[in-house]
Design a protein around this motif. Structure first.
Motif, mmCIF file in Angstrom:
data_model
loop_
_atom_site.group_PDB
_atom_site.id
_atom_site.type_symbol
_atom_site.label_atom_id
_atom_site.label_comp_id
_atom_site.label_asym_id
_atom_site.label_seq_id
_atom_site.Cartn_x
_atom_site.Cartn_y
_atom_site.Cartn_z
ATOM 1 N N PRO A 432 0.802 -1.224 0.000
ATOM 2 C CA PRO A 432 0.000 0.000 0.000
ATOM 3 C C PRO A 432 0.839 1.279 0.000
ATOM 4 C CG PRO A 432 -0.919 -1.580 1.547
ATOM 5 C CD PRO A 432 0.397 -2.125 1.092
ATOM 6 N N LEU A 433 2.029 1.213 0.608
ATOM 7 C CA LEU A 433 2.909 2.381 0.610
ATOM 8 C C LEU A 433 3.345 2.720 -0.811
ATOM 9 C CD1 LEU A 433 4.485 4.468 2.310
ATOM 10 C CD2 LEU A 433 6.361 2.824 2.433
ATOM 11 N N ILE A 434 3.725 1.693 -1.571
ATOM 12 C CA ILE A 434 4.117 1.889 -2.964
ATOM 13 C C ILE A 434 2.950 2.414 -3.777
ATOM 14 C CG2 ILE A 434 4.737 0.632 -5.079
ATOM 15 C CD1 ILE A 434 7.099 1.225 -3.297
ATOM 16 N N LEU A 435 1.770 1.848 -3.528
ATOM 17 C CA LEU A 435 0.578 2.280 -4.258
ATOM 18 C C LEU A 435 0.290 3.757 -3.992
ATOM 19 C CD1 LEU A 435 -1.467 0.880 -6.147
ATOM 20 C CD2 LEU A 435 -2.979 0.633 -4.176
ATOM 21 N N GLY A 436 0.439 4.188 -2.737
ATOM 22 C CA GLY A 436 0.212 5.584 -2.391
ATOM 23 C C GLY A 436 1.202 6.510 -3.076
ATOM 24 N N ILE A 437 2.468 6.102 -3.150
ATOM 25 C CA ILE A 437 3.489 6.921 -3.808
ATOM 26 C C ILE A 437 3.228 7.016 -5.310
ATOM 27 C CG2 ILE A 437 5.963 7.101 -4.320
ATOM 28 C CD1 ILE A 437 6.521 5.727 -1.658
ATOM 29 N N ILE A 438 2.763 5.904 -5.916
ATOM 30 C CA ILE A 438 2.486 5.894 -7.353
ATOM 31 C C ILE A 438 1.289 6.776 -7.694
ATOM 32 C CG2 ILE A 438 1.694 4.460 -9.287
ATOM 33 C CD1 ILE A 438 3.225 2.125 -8.001
ATOM 34 N N LEU A 439 0.204 6.608 -6.926
ATOM 35 C CA LEU A 439 -1.055 7.265 -7.270
ATOM 36 C C LEU A 439 -1.187 8.676 -6.707
ATOM 37 C CD1 LEU A 439 -3.516 4.264 -6.766
ATOM 38 C CD2 LEU A 439 -2.548 5.110 -8.898
ATOM 39 N N GLY A 440 -0.386 9.009 -5.699
ATOM 40 C CA GLY A 440 -0.482 10.321 -5.069
ATOM 41 C C GLY A 440 -0.397 11.488 -6.043
#
Length: 502
Positions: A432-440
């Motif tokens: 989820p951390l990676i997903l947040g960085i990608i989509l942010g």
């Protein structure tokens, strides 16, 4: 047609396509060295080549580069490319169970199937799909990114609340750097290195690779070493492969669809495909996701390579790159005197169909190289840890440094390695951390652009059909697990009350 076949099956073209695929696999398998970098480095070598061989080599690197990142993701929990971050969700657990060979085979076959299906779609209905991709404005991109964020529950395992917290941290990290609209520095603390934000690939390498190295060192120091994993060459029968035909088809469609939308990229496609694979799985099978099952690897790797054909649709038909890699390929096309756009098919028909056939050949070469490489690269798991870990750390730091020749990126990888180690120590999921960085960045920039264009009218998100559909699905995806848990609790309470004697 004879002219097209003569150009494609010329020995020089075939050799260059094979070399391109091989180099793409090697580049993307090394953490930090992506297909984008490989194409950028090799473009100068194509200056003196004829059009078809030169462009074919670049496409070969593109195809191989999309697949190669899965090798290290599966074997040593080090995603060679950003899109391979989703592959390690089930790929590495499969390797940990002694099924590294099986995971690699499924990744290879999935990449081949996704690439071929996207090529077929590219050949048949490229102009129509390109026109659909152009309908995406800021509101649609925002809705798509929010829909992508809704899969946090899927990739968080049993720790959904912790997954949401970590995703929030990822969204915060994405705000570091220059404001995309106002141009004001945020959370940089006066550091010039942070003005462009936190480099994603070093953060990715740190979270998954460096954190794993720290964990292995801790286990070595405390004497809690896990049982050594032995590599087994596991062949997959055609019957077993065909049993997952729904997974292959679904992931191919998702990857192609995401690919035709300019500016989305493979990471969104792989995570979305993983989410939909789990959503359509049977309840008893759904619990196995994240523990090492073939469906997880098939979903991510098939959609990953399906993006290749999809991303080429807007590039060839409209002259608009579908992602970062095709933006570099666009430069290579222009250097060769090829101008993508609506007139390309009319003025350069033989060249276009040569490239179509080249894509299919490149995918076949990728399959052959992948299946052959499985026999050898899988033995990485047999290498002693005291030899393997220093090599992994060295590759991680070299890959991080090579992105911009900046030592600060190495410190970013090291810092995120410690963060990843601590998060896993306290059972916080990393994806989820990676997903947040990608989509942010996608969420923030498109939300603000939409609000500016609509003069603050938020109803625009639900009056535009595509945006409304994605947001509705996202809302349902967020609320469904909550209502499901509530229903289970109520049902459990009712059954207890029924068992109590009056």
């Amino acid at each position: 047609m004879e002219q097209v076949l003569a150009q494609v099956f010329e020995m020089q073209t075939l050799v260059l396509v094979f070399a391109g695929v091989f180099l793409g696999v090697v580049f993307s398998a090394i953490p930090g060295l992506t297909a984008t970098m490989g194409i950028a480095l090799l473009i100068p070598y194509t200056f003196s080549l004829p059009q078809v061989p030169a462009i074919s080599m670049l496409l070969g690197i593109y195809i191989g580069g999309m697949y190669g990142g899965s090798i290290t993701a599966i074997l040593i929990r080090t995603p060679g490319t950003p899109s391979a971050a989703a592959t390690l969700l089930d790929g590495y657990p499969m390797a940990a169970k002694g099924q590294a060979g099986k995971a690699l085979n499924y990744a290879t076959i999935g990449s081949f199937v996704g690439g071929i299906i996207s090529c077929i779609i590219l050949i048949l209905i490229a102009p129509q799909l390109a026109a659909f991709g152009l309908k995406f404005g800021p509101a649609e991109f925002f809705a798509l990114a929010v829909f992508g964020l809704s899969i946090v529950g899927t990739i968080s395992g049993k720790n959904v609340v912790k997954g949401l917290i970590v995703a929030g941290v990822g969204l915060f990290i994405a705000t570091i750097g220059m404001d995309p609209i106002g141009g004001v520095a945020r959370f940089t603390f006066g550091s010039i290195n942070l003005t462009s934000g936190v480099s994603f690939i070093p953060a990715l390498i740190g979270l998954f690779a460096v954190s794993q190295v720290i964990k292995e060192i801790e286990e070595k120091a405390t004497g809690h070493n896990k049982k050594k994993i032995k590599y087994k060459r596991e062949r997959i029968s055609l019957k077993e492969t065909f049993s997952y035909w729904k997974e292959f088809l679904r992931a191919s469609v998702i990857g192609t669809f995401i690919g035709i939308i300019p500016g989305t990229g493979t990471s969104i496609a792989t995570f979305l495909s993983y989410n939909e694979s789990k959503r359509f799985a049977k309840p008893e099978r759904r619990k196995e996701y994240g523990k090492g099952i073939p469906e997880g690897v098939i979903a991510t790797e098939t959609s990953n390579n399906a993006v290749t054909g999809g991303a080429l649709i807007p590039l060839l038909t409209l002259g608009i790159p579908g992602d970062v890699v095709t933006a570099v390929i666009l430069g290579g096309l222009l250097i060769q005197g090829v101008t993508p756009g609506p007139l390309l098919f009319q003025n350069n028909g033989p060249l276009v169909y040569s490239l179509f056939i080249t894509l299919i050949i490149a995918n076949i070469f990728m399959l052959l190289i992948g299946l052959f490489a499985v026999r050898f690269v899988g033995k990485i798991v047999d290498v002693p840890k005291n030899v393997l870990l220093p090599i992994v750390v060295t590759l991680c730091f070299i890959g991080s440094y090579s992105l911009s020749n900046n030592l600060f990126d190495v410190w970013v990888a090291l810092a995120f390695g410690v963060i990843g180690y601590l998060l896993e120590k306290f059972n916080y999921p990393l994806p989820p951390l990676i997903l947040g960085i990608i989509l942010g960045p996608i969420i923030e920039s498109n939300l603000r652009r939409t609000i500016i264009e609509s003069s603050g009218d938020l109803s625009v998100f639900f009056t535009r059909p595509i945006s409304a559909v994605f947001l509705t699905i996202a809302i349902v995806s967020f609320l469904y697990p909550l209502f499901k848990d509530l229903w289970r609790k109520l049902k459990g309470k009712e059954s207890i009350e029924e068992d109590i004697p009056a």
